[in-house]
Scaffold this motif. Structure first.
Motif, PDB file in Angstrom:
ATOM      1  N   MET A  34     -37.581 -20.001  78.749  1.00 58.39           N
ATOM      2  CA  MET A  34     -38.638 -20.360  77.811  1.00 58.39           C
ATOM      3  C   MET A  34     -38.004 -20.890  76.531  1.00 58.39           C
ATOM      4  SD  MET A  34     -41.281 -19.563  79.554  1.00 58.39           S
ATOM      5  CE  MET A  34     -42.516 -19.855  78.292  1.00 58.39           C
ATOM      6  N   ALA A  35     -38.683 -21.841  75.905  1.00 63.01           N
ATOM      7  CA  ALA A  35     -38.086 -22.460  74.728  1.00 63.01           C
ATOM      8  C   ALA A  35     -39.149 -22.935  73.752  1.00 63.01           C
ATOM      9  CB  ALA A  35     -37.214 -23.642  75.143  1.00 63.01           C
ATOM     10  N   TRP A  36     -38.731 -23.092  72.523  1.00 66.39           N
ATOM     11  CA  TRP A  36     -39.518 -23.743  71.486  1.00 66.39           C
ATOM     12  C   TRP A  36     -38.821 -25.049  71.117  1.00 66.39           C
ATOM     13  CZ3 TRP A  36     -44.290 -22.375  69.974  1.00 66.39           C
ATOM     14  CH2 TRP A  36     -44.721 -21.077  70.232  1.00 66.39           C
ATOM     15  N   PHE A  37     -39.607 -26.110  71.116  1.00 67.06           N
ATOM     16  CA  PHE A  37     -39.154 -27.416  70.658  1.00 67.06           C
ATOM     17  C   PHE A  37     -39.972 -27.812  69.446  1.00 67.06           C
ATOM     18  CE2 PHE A  37     -36.403 -29.350  73.954  1.00 67.06           C
ATOM     19  CZ  PHE A  37     -36.454 -28.349  74.908  1.00 67.06           C
ATOM     20  N   GLU A  44     -36.944 -37.557  67.507  1.00 72.00           N
ATOM     21  CA  GLU A  44     -36.991 -37.076  68.873  1.00 72.00           C
ATOM     22  C   GLU A  44     -37.364 -35.590  68.903  1.00 72.00           C
ATOM     23  OE1 GLU A  44     -33.604 -40.012  70.871  1.00 72.00           O
ATOM     24  OE2 GLU A  44     -33.367 -37.841  70.901  1.00 72.00           O
ATOM     25  N   ARG A  45     -37.896 -35.176  70.054  1.00 66.24           N
ATOM     26  CA  ARG A  45     -38.208 -33.768  70.237  1.00 66.24           C
ATOM     27  C   ARG A  45     -36.893 -33.004  70.417  1.00 66.24           C
ATOM     28  NH1 ARG A  45     -43.184 -32.192  74.089  1.00 66.24           N
ATOM     29  NH2 ARG A  45     -44.035 -33.813  72.714  1.00 66.24           N
ATOM     30  N   GLU A  46     -36.730 -31.939  69.643  1.00 69.07           N
ATOM     31  CA  GLU A  46     -35.490 -31.167  69.700  1.00 69.07           C
ATOM     32  C   GLU A  46     -35.777 -29.710  70.024  1.00 69.07           C
ATOM     33  OE1 GLU A  46     -33.326 -30.351  66.115  1.00 69.07           O
ATOM     34  OE2 GLU A  46     -35.129 -30.297  64.867  1.00 69.07           O
ATOM     35  N   GLY A  47     -34.895 -29.116  70.821  1.00 72.88           N
ATOM     36  CA  GLY A  47     -35.009 -27.704  71.118  1.00 72.88           C
ATOM     37  C   GLY A  47     -34.435 -26.884  69.984  1.00 72.88           C
ATOM     38  N   VAL A  48     -35.165 -25.866  69.544  1.00 76.42           N
ATOM     39  CA  VAL A  48     -34.678 -25.037  68.445  1.00 76.42           C
ATOM     40  C   VAL A  48     -34.372 -23.616  68.874  1.00 76.42           C
ATOM     41  CG1 VAL A  48     -35.804 -26.427  66.662  1.00 76.42           C
ATOM     42  CG2 VAL A  48     -37.022 -24.480  67.646  1.00 76.42           C
ATOM     43  N   ALA A  49     -35.011 -23.109  69.933  1.00 76.50           N
ATOM     44  CA  ALA A  49     -34.766 -21.732  70.358  1.00 76.50           C
ATOM     45  C   ALA A  49     -35.089 -21.589  71.835  1.00 76.50           C
ATOM     46  CB  ALA A  49     -35.610 -20.761  69.544  1.00 76.50           C
ATOM     47  N   TYR A  50     -34.263 -20.813  72.533  1.00 72.93           N
ATOM     48  CA  TYR A  50     -34.388 -20.633  73.967  1.00 72.93           C
ATOM     49  C   TYR A  50     -34.219 -19.143  74.292  1.00 72.93           C
ATOM     50  CZ  TYR A  50     -33.011 -25.611  73.967  1.00 72.93           C
ATOM     51  OH  TYR A  50     -32.921 -26.968  73.735  1.00 72.93           O
ATOM     52  N   TYR A  92     -44.738 -28.076  66.746  1.00 70.71           N
ATOM     53  CA  TYR A  92     -43.938 -27.159  67.545  1.00 70.71           C
ATOM     54  C   TYR A  92     -44.578 -26.951  68.910  1.00 70.71           C
ATOM     55  CZ  TYR A  92     -40.902 -25.992  63.642  1.00 70.71           C
ATOM     56  OH  TYR A  92     -39.970 -26.054  62.623  1.00 70.71           O
ATOM     57  N   TYR A  93     -43.746 -27.009  69.947  1.00 74.68           N
ATOM     58  CA  TYR A  93     -44.198 -26.878  71.318  1.00 74.68           C
ATOM     59  C   TYR A  93     -43.438 -25.763  72.026  1.00 74.68           C
ATOM     60  CZ  TYR A  93     -45.797 -31.709  70.575  1.00 74.68           C
ATOM     61  OH  TYR A  93     -46.397 -32.851  70.080  1.00 74.68           O
ATOM     62  N   CYS A  94     -44.126 -25.005  72.853  1.00 76.40           N
ATOM     63  CA  CYS A  94     -43.392 -24.120  73.749  1.00 76.40           C
ATOM     64  C   CYS A  94     -43.278 -24.805  75.107  1.00 76.40           C
ATOM     65  CB  CYS A  94     -44.026 -22.751  73.860  1.00 76.40           C
ATOM     66  SG  CYS A  94     -45.614 -22.692  74.683  1.00 76.40           S
ATOM     67  N   ALA A  95     -42.248 -24.424  75.832  1.00 73.66           N
ATOM     68  CA  ALA A  95     -41.943 -25.081  77.095  1.00 73.66           C
ATOM     69  C   ALA A  95     -41.329 -24.076  78.055  1.00 73.66           C
ATOM     70  CB  ALA A  95     -40.982 -26.241  76.876  1.00 73.66           C
ATOM     71  N   ALA A  96     -41.464 -24.371  79.348  1.00 73.92           N
ATOM     72  CA  ALA A  96     -40.916 -23.496  80.382  1.00 73.92           C
ATOM     73  C   ALA A  96     -40.179 -24.313  81.421  1.00 73.92           C
ATOM     74  CB  ALA A  96     -42.036 -22.695  81.045  1.00 73.92           C
ATOM     75  N   ALA A  97     -39.097 -23.716  81.928  1.00 77.35           N
ATOM     76  CA  ALA A  97     -38.326 -24.328  83.002  1.00 77.35           C
ATOM     77  C   ALA A  97     -37.851 -23.215  83.930  1.00 77.35           C
ATOM     78  CB  ALA A  97     -37.133 -25.086  82.447  1.00 77.35           C
ATOM     79  N   LEU A  98     -37.777 -23.533  85.210  1.00 87.10           N
ATOM     80  CA  LEU A  98     -37.244 -22.551  86.155  1.00 87.10           C
ATOM     81  C   LEU A  98     -35.728 -22.583  86.139  1.00 87.10           C
ATOM     82  CD1 LEU A  98     -39.591 -22.918  89.250  1.00 87.10           C
ATOM     83  CD2 LEU A  98     -39.329 -20.931  87.774  1.00 87.10           C
ATOM     84  N   GLY A  99     -35.125 -21.410  86.248  1.00 89.16           N
ATOM     85  CA  GLY A  99     -33.676 -21.349  86.298  1.00 89.16           C
ATOM     86  C   GLY A  99     -33.055 -21.081  84.946  1.00 89.16           C
ATOM     87  N   CYS A 103     -31.558 -22.976  79.642  1.00 84.33           N
ATOM     88  CA  CYS A 103     -31.299 -22.136  78.472  1.00 84.33           C
ATOM     89  C   CYS A 103     -29.825 -22.165  78.095  1.00 84.33           C
ATOM     90  CB  CYS A 103     -31.747 -20.698  78.753  1.00 84.33           C
ATOM     91  SG  CYS A 103     -33.492 -20.394  78.397  1.00 84.33           S
ATOM     92  N   SER A 104     -28.965 -21.879  79.043  1.00 84.35           N
ATOM     93  CA  SER A 104     -27.542 -21.769  78.729  1.00 84.35           C
ATOM     94  C   SER A 104     -26.977 -23.081  78.207  1.00 84.35           C
ATOM     95  CB  SER A 104     -26.753 -21.296  79.952  1.00 84.35           C
ATOM     96  OG  SER A 104     -26.893 -22.201  81.013  1.00 84.35           O
ATOM     97  N   ARG A 105     -27.556 -24.179  78.626  1.00 85.27           N
ATOM     98  CA  ARG A 105     -27.114 -25.492  78.139  1.00 85.27           C
ATOM     99  C   ARG A 105     -27.912 -25.956  76.927  1.00 85.27           C
ATOM    100  NH1 ARG A 105     -26.454 -28.834  83.871  1.00 85.27           N
ATOM    101  NH2 ARG A 105     -24.700 -27.612  84.679  1.00 85.27           N
ATOM    102  N   ARG A 106     -28.853 -25.144  76.487  1.00 81.35           N
ATOM    103  CA  ARG A 106     -29.762 -25.567  75.404  1.00 81.35           C
ATOM    104  C   ARG A 106     -30.225 -26.991  75.681  1.00 81.35           C
ATOM    105  NH1 ARG A 106     -26.560 -23.814  70.062  1.00 81.35           N
ATOM    106  NH2 ARG A 106     -24.787 -24.342  71.372  1.00 81.35           N
ATOM    107  N   ALA A 107     -30.829 -27.125  76.839  1.00 80.51           N
ATOM    108  CA  ALA A 107     -31.163 -28.444  77.372  1.00 80.51           C
ATOM    109  C   ALA A 107     -32.250 -29.141  76.564  1.00 80.51           C
ATOM    110  CB  ALA A 107     -31.620 -28.299  78.816  1.00 80.51           C
ATOM    111  N   GLY A 108     -32.301 -30.438  76.749  1.00 79.34           N
ATOM    112  CA  GLY A 108     -33.310 -31.260  76.101  1.00 79.34           C
ATOM    113  C   GLY A 108     -34.645 -31.190  76.817  1.00 79.34           C
ATOM    114  N   SER A 109     -35.616 -31.904  76.284  1.00 76.02           N
ATOM    115  CA  SER A 109     -36.995 -31.806  76.754  1.00 76.02           C
ATOM    116  C   SER A 109     -37.174 -32.224  78.208  1.00 76.02           C
ATOM    117  CB  SER A 109     -37.911 -32.641  75.862  1.00 76.02           C
ATOM    118  OG  SER A 109     -37.500 -33.989  75.858  1.00 76.02           O
ATOM    119  N   THR A 110     -36.337 -33.110  78.713  1.00 77.90           N
ATOM    120  CA  THR A 110     -36.512 -33.582  80.089  1.00 77.90           C
ATOM    121  C   THR A 110     -36.234 -32.504  81.117  1.00 77.90           C
ATOM    122  OG1 THR A 110     -34.265 -34.449  80.078  1.00 77.90           O
ATOM    123  CG2 THR A 110     -36.033 -35.981  79.504  1.00 77.90           C
ATOM    124  N   SER A 111     -35.598 -31.425  80.726  1.00 81.66           N
ATOM    125  CA  SER A 111     -35.297 -30.334  81.653  1.00 81.66           C
ATOM    126  C   SER A 111     -36.451 -29.362  81.803  1.00 81.66           C
ATOM    127  CB  SER A 111     -34.050 -29.577  81.192  1.00 81.66           C
ATOM    128  OG  SER A 111     -32.904 -30.405  81.232  1.00 81.66           O
TER     129      SER A 111
END
Length: 125
Positions: A34-37, A44-50, A92-99, A103-111
């Protein structure tokens, strides 16, 4: 996909605090990253917390000021924002990704494949 609904945004003076919430349509299993962008106008949309399990990651711009957490019993993700600065102004947006890699890569929005509608945070200087 997971349905996500954010709330808690608003206007605050510099130095103030806000807490954002994001309610998910499913239990926030540990398999989710789970993350906040955030996205400011013209940027660009940036990830700030995972967060995944109890492991958290932060961008350098918010480290020490923002805290991400989740309440699995409430299917809710939080972002506590303290010592807010003018440059924190954004949607501010929350986002979810499986796996775990997102998180460990502090990935960008496309993930991330699940997104909320966003909540506006405005910080006045």
């Amino acid at each position: 996909q997971v349905q996500l609904v954010e709330s808690g945004g608003g206007s605050v003076e510099a130095g103030g605090s806000l807490r954002l919430s994001c309610v998910a349509s499913v239990y926030l299993y540990s398999s989710f990253c789970m993350a906040w962008f955030r996205q400011a106008p013209g940027k660009e949309r940036e990830g700030v917390a995972y967060i995944r399990d109890d492991t958290t990651y932060y961008s350098d711009s918010v480290k020490g000021r923002f805290t991400i957490s989740k309440d699995n019993a409430k299917n809710t993700l939080y972002l506590q924002m303290n010592s807010l600065k003018f440059e924190d102004t954004a949607m501010y947006y929350c986002a979810a990704a499986l796996g775990s890699l997102a998180c460990s890569r502090r990935a960008g929005s496309t993930s991330f494949n699940s997104w909320g509608q966003g909540t506006q945070v405005t910080v006045s200087s």
